[in-house]
Design an enzyme around this catalytic site. Structure first.
Site, PDB file in Angstrom:
ATOM      1  N   CYS A  43       0.852  -1.195   0.000  1.00 37.90           N
ATOM      2  CA  CYS A  43       0.000   0.000   0.000  1.00 37.90           C
ATOM      3  C   CYS A  43       0.891   1.250   0.000  1.00 37.90           C
ATOM      4  O   CYS A  43       1.996   1.244   0.537  1.00 37.90           O
ATOM      5  CB  CYS A  43      -0.905   0.003   1.234  1.00 37.90           C
ATOM      6  SG  CYS A  43      -2.068   1.402   1.258  1.00 37.90           S
ATOM      7  N   ASP A  45       0.458   3.748   1.704  1.00 36.41           N
ATOM      8  CA  ASP A  45       0.423   4.301   3.062  1.00 36.41           C
ATOM      9  C   ASP A  45       1.835   4.579   3.599  1.00 36.41           C
ATOM     10  O   ASP A  45       2.707   3.713   3.555  1.00 36.41           O
ATOM     11  CB  ASP A  45      -0.307   3.291   3.978  1.00 36.41           C
ATOM     12  CG  ASP A  45      -0.680   3.906   5.313  1.00 36.41           C
ATOM     13  OD1 ASP A  45       0.241   4.375   6.035  1.00 36.41           O
ATOM     14  OD2 ASP A  45      -1.868   3.904   5.656  1.00 36.41           O
ATOM     15  N   ARG A  47       2.975   4.650   6.399  1.00 38.37           N
ATOM     16  CA  ARG A  47       3.401   3.870   7.569  1.00 38.37           C
ATOM     17  C   ARG A  47       3.878   2.472   7.203  1.00 38.37           C
ATOM     18  O   ARG A  47       4.193   1.672   8.089  1.00 38.37           O
ATOM     19  CB  ARG A  47       2.222   3.774   8.561  1.00 38.37           C
ATOM     20  CG  ARG A  47       1.752   5.125   9.076  1.00 38.37           C
ATOM     21  CD  ARG A  47       0.365   5.007   9.700  1.00 38.37           C
ATOM     22  NE  ARG A  47      -0.635   4.576   8.726  1.00 38.37           N
ATOM     23  CZ  ARG A  47      -1.916   4.313   9.027  1.00 38.37           C
ATOM     24  NH1 ARG A  47      -2.334   4.427  10.270  1.00 38.37           N
ATOM     25  NH2 ARG A  47      -2.750   3.930   8.076  1.00 38.37           N
ATOM     26  N   HIS A  99      -2.230  -4.133   4.837  1.00 37.42           N
ATOM     27  CA  HIS A  99      -2.012  -3.735   6.229  1.00 37.42           C
ATOM     28  C   HIS A  99      -3.330  -3.382   6.903  1.00 37.42           C
ATOM     29  O   HIS A  99      -4.260  -2.888   6.266  1.00 37.42           O
ATOM     30  CB  HIS A  99      -1.032  -2.555   6.310  1.00 37.42           C
ATOM     31  CG  HIS A  99      -1.580  -1.268   5.766  1.00 37.42           C
ATOM     32  ND1 HIS A  99      -1.980  -0.221   6.577  1.00 37.42           N
ATOM     33  CD2 HIS A  99      -1.816  -0.857   4.504  1.00 37.42           C
ATOM     34  CE1 HIS A  99      -2.417   0.767   5.825  1.00 37.42           C
ATOM     35  NE2 HIS A  99      -2.328   0.415   4.571  1.00 37.42           N
ATOM     36  N   CYS A 102      -5.939   0.258   7.144  1.00 39.18           N
ATOM     37  CA  CYS A 102      -5.713   0.787   5.788  1.00 39.18           C
ATOM     38  C   CYS A 102      -6.865   1.727   5.409  1.00 39.18           C
ATOM     39  O   CYS A 102      -8.034   1.347   5.467  1.00 39.18           O
ATOM     40  CB  CYS A 102      -5.628  -0.363   4.787  1.00 39.18           C
ATOM     41  SG  CYS A 102      -5.386   0.182   3.071  1.00 39.18           S
TER      42      CYS A 102
HETATM   43 CO    CO Z   1      -3.397   1.180   3.028  1.00 37.80          CO
END
Ligand code: CO
Length: 224
Positions: A43, A45, A47, A99, A102
């Site tokens: 992803c 993302d 993090r 994850h 998300c």
């Molecule tokens: Co995500």
């Protein structure tokens, strides 16, 4: 604003100095080329940085990231990365890493209209929900349902990879790569192996199987 921007550049200088201190040949070696054994589909993302959470370094993982780690068969970006990784870099493993927590998964579970192209992207996650609607609707706790959709989404994206001619041809010709599904928990840093590893098309639905021998039969029939 300017301060934040400069912080990234000074951060880079510090990183280079640290790397050079550890190994003065680090960048010289990287400049020679790459041979990463792993393709990571994760992803976008912030993090979930592939190298950091797996304790790996530059040169060790080839990476493609998009919202909610999707494998969409008309995505030429993803397909090009996959083709290059499998056929030129000869990666041994392809990992889809979703994850928990998300934003893409949460948005797909909502009725939110973000008013742009993102709504179309999220629709593909909603399709995963529909495939597993019975199981997901039965989970009353919304956080648990969200977590389960994260896992099921990884499973479906692993299968989406396996449906491509890129993966199936590589299996037939080279017996690789192995395709895996993982889920990373941003709340504790732990990666959960979903124990889903696909090594060939033996367990795939016959609908999606692509085999050279079958293709030859079709061509032979046409010639007759
Ligand atoms: Co995500």
């Amino acid at each position: 604003m300017e301060k934040l921007y400069k912080k990234l550049l000074s951060g880079n200088k510090k990183w280079v100095a640290k790397k050079m201190e550890e190994d003065p040949t680090f960048f010289k070696k990287l400049a020679k080329g790459q041979q990463p054994p792993v393709l990571w589909i994760g992803c976008s993302d912030s993090r979930v940085p592939a190298n950091e959470i797996t304790g790996t370094m530059s040169g060790e993982i080839f990476v493609h990231r998009n919202i909610a780690n999707m494998v969409i068969h008309t995505d030429t970006n993803l397909l090009s990365v996959l083709d290059f990784a499998v056929n030129i870099l000869h990666v041994k493993h392809v990992i889809v890493c979703g994850h928990y927590h998300c934003g893409g998964i949460a948005a797909a579970m909502s009725k939110n209209n973000f008013g742009g192209i993102i709504d179309n992207w999220l629709r593909s996650i909603k399709d995963v929900y529909r495939l597993h609607q019975e199981e997901l609707d039965a989970i009353e706790d919304l956080d648990l349902r969200d977590r389960r959709l994260t896992e099921l989404n990884v499973v479906e994206q692993v299968y989406n990879l396996c449906k491509t001619s890129i993966i199936q041809s590589a299996w037939e010709e080279h017996g690789r790569p192995h395709v895996h599904g993982w889920a990373y928990d941003v709340s504790n840093g732990i990666i959960k192996d979903l124990n889903l590893t696909v090594r060939d098309n033996s367990e795939m639905s016959h609908i999606y199987k692509i085999e050279k021998a079958a293709t030859k039969k079709v061509v032979a029939k046409k010639k007759k």
